[in-house]
Scaffold this active site. Sequence first.
Site, PDB file in Angstrom:
ATOM      1  N   CYS A 144      12.899  18.611   8.748  1.00 27.44           N
ATOM      2  CA  CYS A 144      12.747  17.193   9.063  1.00 27.44           C
ATOM      3  C   CYS A 144      13.967  16.661   9.811  1.00 27.44           C
ATOM      4  CB  CYS A 144      12.504  16.404   7.784  1.00 27.44           C
ATOM      5  SG  CYS A 144      10.904  16.734   7.012  1.00 27.44           S
TER       6      CYS A 144
ATOM      7  N   ILE B 137       0.852  -1.195   0.000  1.00 29.34           N
ATOM      8  CA  ILE B 137       0.000   0.000   0.000  1.00 29.34           C
ATOM      9  C   ILE B 137       0.887   1.244   0.000  1.00 29.34           C
ATOM     10  CG2 ILE B 137      -1.759   1.303   1.235  1.00 29.34           C
ATOM     11  CD1 ILE B 137      -2.775  -1.275   2.442  1.00 29.34           C
TER      12      ILE B 137
END
Length: 411
Positions: free
Chosen positions: A383, A191
């Site tokens: 990040c 997925i």
Amino acid sequence: MTYPMSLDWTQKKVLDFFREHVTRGTLVFRVDDKHEIVLGDGSEPRAGMTVPDWTNTLKMALSPDPGFGEAFMHGGFDLVNCEMEDLIKVLRLNFEGGHSTSGFGSFIEKLQALKFQIGQFTSVRAASHRVRHHYDIGNDLYTRFLDPEMQYSCAFWDDGAQTLEEAQHRKMSLTTQRLKINEPGLRVVDIGCGWGGLSRFIHRETGAEVHGITLSTEQYNWAQEKRSEMGGNMKAGLDYHLLDYRLFADANAGKYDRVVSVGMFEHVGRHQFKTYFEKVSELLKAGGRAVIHTIIKPRAEFTSPWIDKYIFPGGYIPAVHEVIEAAENANLTVEASNFHAGRNYAQTLIAWRDRFRKVADELDPEKYDEEFKRMWEFYLAGCINAFDAGEGGGGMRVGQFVFTKPGFEYA
């Protein structure tokens, strides 16, 4: 304090503002070639910047997020002898707690929280649009800084990997081990397969039939092209689908022995967590196993407005309990929770940034102008800071959760 004569009235007000708030660490403002103003207590962390104008400072003061990132994107200030994550660390250390304590600043914070809650409802149509916002900006960008397998998620450097390629191979290998594909004929669905690297790896290493699904046209086309380059025998049993995971699950209930998802859960949206795991369960046969790889926050809190606006619209990074509760509510059993230190992702991001910088000037300026490059630098640096476990860092890490669907257990 007496300021250099070269500063105008608004710049002095800017420095007065920062002088009042920056008391920890060291923040150096470069005024000109001859003058620097040092704020803080002289300790680490240390960073430097040019003096922003009053308009950008006001935006940052009233709404640090997204104001700070937008000011940098638009050239409102530059870094001096530091990396952006160093500057973010100093500012977080002194401004942590969020927005201005003024009534207007609190009002902005409440509006941002409301906007976030509304934006977390992700329809099939919205999900497709949001994925394209980031992943369809161009394979000509991603091929320049990712590894050859186009892995756009945390690499695992724990076991002494020396290169990005080695660390990404380690991540794919460990993920595959946790899936326990230990008998022939198993079917796997990936997925959010990205450019298909993990799907190809699993198919190649285990012989399992693997289907990858993505909403990105650029990723889908790349994955299909790589599949077409494989030999006839290897090509069989590997396929890709350009489709929302919810629609795919509705059409393929109970057809898969394994589900894997790496770096996609962060895009699902908070309000879709239960739906996501219901679809994972729906795809699995009884006794099936799922490995879900996601970034983990230390606590539940809403997404950075800057990240939501410019990088990952509608995204949300969960806390551990949010993942576990959503999976259990979908009648999945938690077999294992594996956590990887945030330094793994920080090192991955630094490797990406180093590669991006080497090729930045070669990118098409019509597609990737100076504002885009500054945006990308800020994104990667923000990040990097998010995975810093120290004071002034975000303390994020990576989790790989193993879930099973009740029923017959594979050996």
